[in-house]
Design a protein around this motif. Structure first.
Motif, PDB file in Angstrom:
ATOM      1  N   THR A  81       0.213  -1.119   0.045  1.00 12.95           N
ATOM      2  CA  THR A  81      -0.033  -0.420   0.041  1.00 12.95           C
ATOM      3  C   THR A  81       0.742   1.321  -0.196  1.00 12.95           C
ATOM      4  OG1 THR A  81      -1.509  -1.474   1.278  1.00 12.95           O
ATOM      5  CG2 THR A  81      -1.399   0.931   1.215  1.00 12.95           C
ATOM      6  N   GLN A  82       1.611   1.583   0.622  1.00 13.96           N
ATOM      7  CA  GLN A  82       3.108   2.095   1.081  1.00 13.96           C
ATOM      8  C   GLN A  82       3.387   2.796  -0.483  1.00 13.96           C
ATOM      9  OE1 GLN A  82       5.650   1.199   3.918  1.00 13.96           O
ATOM     10  NE2 GLN A  82       4.091   1.668   5.726  1.00 13.96           N
ATOM     11  N   TRP A  83       4.258   1.414  -1.136  1.00 11.93           N
ATOM     12  CA  TRP A  83       5.042   1.883  -2.073  1.00 11.93           C
ATOM     13  C   TRP A  83       3.891   2.005  -3.603  1.00 11.93           C
ATOM     14  CZ3 TRP A  83       6.959  -3.787  -2.435  1.00 11.93           C
ATOM     15  CH2 TRP A  83       7.708  -4.379  -1.465  1.00 11.93           C
ATOM     16  N   ALA A  84       2.648   1.523  -3.606  1.00 14.70           N
ATOM     17  CA  ALA A  84       1.801   1.908  -4.013  1.00 14.70           C
ATOM     18  C   ALA A  84       0.858   3.429  -4.631  1.00 14.70           C
ATOM     19  CB  ALA A  84       0.645   0.989  -3.947  1.00 14.70           C
ATOM     20  N   GLY A  85       1.023   4.150  -3.622  1.00 20.07           N
ATOM     21  CA  GLY A  85       0.786   5.425  -2.941  1.00 20.07           C
ATOM     22  C   GLY A  85       1.691   6.469  -3.621  1.00 20.07           C
ATOM     23  N   GLN A  86       3.797   5.984  -4.208  1.00 18.68           N
ATOM     24  CA  GLN A  86       4.433   6.608  -4.239  1.00 18.68           C
ATOM     25  C   GLN A  86       4.829   6.609  -6.300  1.00 18.68           C
ATOM     26  OE1 GLN A  86       7.476   5.469  -2.325  1.00 18.68           O
ATOM     27  NE2 GLN A  86       6.824   5.207  -0.528  1.00 18.68           N
ATOM     28  N   ILE A  87       3.505   4.992  -6.720  1.00 23.48           N
ATOM     29  CA  ILE A  87       3.808   4.868  -7.887  1.00 23.48           C
ATOM     30  C   ILE A  87       2.686   5.702  -8.518  1.00 23.48           C
ATOM     31  CG2 ILE A  87       3.717   3.188  -9.803  1.00 23.48           C
ATOM     32  CD1 ILE A  87       5.070   1.612  -7.064  1.00 23.48           C
ATOM     33  N   PRO A  88       3.279   6.210  -9.699  1.00 22.24           N
ATOM     34  CA  PRO A  88       2.433   7.467 -10.278  1.00 22.24           C
ATOM     35  C   PRO A  88       1.115   6.662 -10.814  1.00 22.24           C
ATOM     36  CG  PRO A  88       4.210   8.024 -10.474  1.00 22.24           C
ATOM     37  CD  PRO A  88       4.788   7.428  -9.963  1.00 22.24           C
ATOM     38  N   VAL A  89       1.104   5.675 -11.295  1.00 20.31           N
ATOM     39  CA  VAL A  89       0.031   4.638 -12.252  1.00 20.31           C
ATOM     40  C   VAL A  89      -0.663   4.638 -10.559  1.00 20.31           C
ATOM     41  CG1 VAL A  89       1.269   3.483 -14.184  1.00 20.31           C
ATOM     42  CG2 VAL A  89       1.630   2.522 -12.265  1.00 20.31           C
ATOM     43  N   GLY A  90      -0.450   4.636  -9.177  1.00 15.14           N
ATOM     44  CA  GLY A  90      -1.004   3.949  -8.521  1.00 15.14           C
ATOM     45  C   GLY A  90      -1.377   2.130  -7.913  1.00 15.14           C
ATOM     46  N   ARG A  91      -0.639   2.057  -8.640  1.00 15.22           N
ATOM     47  CA  ARG A  91       0.047   0.670  -8.619  1.00 15.22           C
ATOM     48  C   ARG A  91       1.081   0.308  -8.441  1.00 15.22           C
ATOM     49  NH1 ARG A  91       0.781  -3.505 -12.409  1.00 15.22           N
ATOM     50  NH2 ARG A  91       0.938  -2.409 -14.561  1.00 15.22           N
ATOM     51  N   VAL A  92       1.689  -1.380  -7.377  1.00 17.03           N
ATOM     52  CA  VAL A  92       2.897  -2.008  -7.511  1.00 17.03           C
ATOM     53  C   VAL A  92       3.213  -2.552  -8.531  1.00 17.03           C
ATOM     54  CG1 VAL A  92       2.686  -2.293  -4.925  1.00 17.03           C
ATOM     55  CG2 VAL A  92       1.937  -4.461  -5.961  1.00 17.03           C
ATOM     56  N   GLY A  93       4.208  -3.220  -9.070  1.00 18.81           N
ATOM     57  CA  GLY A  93       3.987  -3.881 -10.736  1.00 18.81           C
ATOM     58  C   GLY A  93       3.984  -5.473 -10.082  1.00 18.81           C
ATOM     59  N   GLN A  94       3.774  -6.076 -11.107  1.00 14.80           N
ATOM     60  CA  GLN A  94       3.472  -7.465 -11.477  1.00 14.80           C
ATOM     61  C   GLN A  94       4.206  -8.351 -12.190  1.00 14.80           C
ATOM     62  OE1 GLN A  94       1.074  -9.104  -9.471  1.00 14.80           O
ATOM     63  NE2 GLN A  94       0.787  -7.288  -8.896  1.00 14.80           N
ATOM     64  N   PRO A  95       4.915  -9.136 -11.531  1.00 16.19           N
ATOM     65  CA  PRO A  95       6.093  -9.619 -12.499  1.00 16.19           C
ATOM     66  C   PRO A  95       5.814 -10.147 -14.324  1.00 16.19           C
ATOM     67  CG  PRO A  95       5.972 -11.005 -10.630  1.00 16.19           C
ATOM     68  CD  PRO A  95       4.551  -9.921 -11.008  1.00 16.19           C
ATOM     69  N   GLU A  96       4.303 -10.205 -14.531  1.00 10.20           N
ATOM     70  CA  GLU A  96       3.724 -10.235 -16.034  1.00 10.20           C
ATOM     71  C   GLU A  96       3.846  -8.772 -16.964  1.00 10.20           C
ATOM     72  OE1 GLU A  96       2.025 -13.285 -13.896  1.00 10.20           O
ATOM     73  OE2 GLU A  96       1.127 -11.177 -12.973  1.00 10.20           O
TER      74      GLU A  96
END
Length: 250
Positions: free
Chosen positions: A205-220
């Motif tokens: 949740t913390q990471w997602a809040g810092q990423i412009p696209v609003g989510r963490v990445g997935q392996p895909e």
């Protein structure tokens, strides 16, 4: 797309497994390489269940003899490899004053020595074929990350290694590129959360809040980028570092 033989190191789980599955779905025969054949079984089974062709290879990428033996088996059973994804990696995080020499050496051995040994073995097949694609997995940590002096140095080294191989191998029809994942939800990043004592879901949740696209990445997300770099259409893209991080990085 021409069906080729691909090698993905560190493919037992996480990003490596996702990349292996993606390449198999695109018609390539995939050597799934990790420390033991047993570790590779789940990825190989998933590829075969999806109609693909895969082979489990157990080898320590930092062991020169093991790498040579692995390539012998791959060539005999799948054919000469012309796609390589150097994804094998470990973390041994700590602040510099606490970092053991053995933990520094272990990270360098897998990330840098491993990429060197496997790439050197692969390029012999690629130069003979007049075609090759090498993708080296770096990280956003190459730009610096507290508690990861060894990992950051290794990943920065991967980027220099990538650019040098692109210069040396381009004349043979071989491209060499690097991908720098940002925050990707994997078992490795879960270990990072554990190291600093933060529940993984809270950290996501913390990471997602810092990423412009609003989510963490997935392996895909990383597998998509690899798919482009190894394609025949990407023959004029080489020596590049692509950060797949949901936003710009310096």
């Amino acid at each position: 797309m021409t069906s080729r033989t691909a090698i993905v190191t560190g493919a037992a789980r996480g990003i490596g497994a996702s990349v292996a599955l993606r390449l198999a779905r695109e018609g390539h025969a995939v050597a799934v390489l990790d420390l033991t054949e047993e570790m590779c079984a789940a990825t190989v089974d998933a590829i075969r269940a999806d109609g693909g062709r895969a082979l489990a290879i157990g080898a320590d990428v930092g062991d020169e003899a093991a790498v040579a033996a692995a390539f012998d088996v791959i060539e005999q059973q799948l054919g000469a490899p012309t796609i390589l994804v150097n994804n094998a990696g470990i973390i041994r995080d700590n602040l510099l004053f606490k970092m053991a020499t053995a933990d520094w050496d272990a990270v360098m051995n897998v990330h840098l020595r491993g990429a060197f040994l496997v790439s050197r073995a692969a390029q012999a097949h690629m130069t003979r074929a007049g075609f090759g694609r090498i993708v080296n997995m770096s990280s956003s940590s190459a730009l610096g990350n507290r508690g990861q002096a060894n990992y950051a140095a290794a990943k920065a080294g991967i980027q220099g290694f990538t650019k040098t191989l692109a210069i040396e191998l381009g004349r043979f029809g071989i491209t060499v590129n690097s991908i720098g994942p940002g925050w990707i939800q994997t078992e490795m990043t879960a270990a990072t959360a554990e190291r600093i004592g933060v529940p993984f879901e809270e950290m996501l949740t913390q990471w997602a809040g810092q990423i412009p696209v609003g989510r963490v990445g997935q392996p895909e997300d990383i597998a998509h980028a690899v798919s482009f770099f190894v394609s025949e259409q990407a023959g004029f893209v080489s020596g590049q570092v692509l950060y797949v991080a949901g936003g710009p990085l310096d």
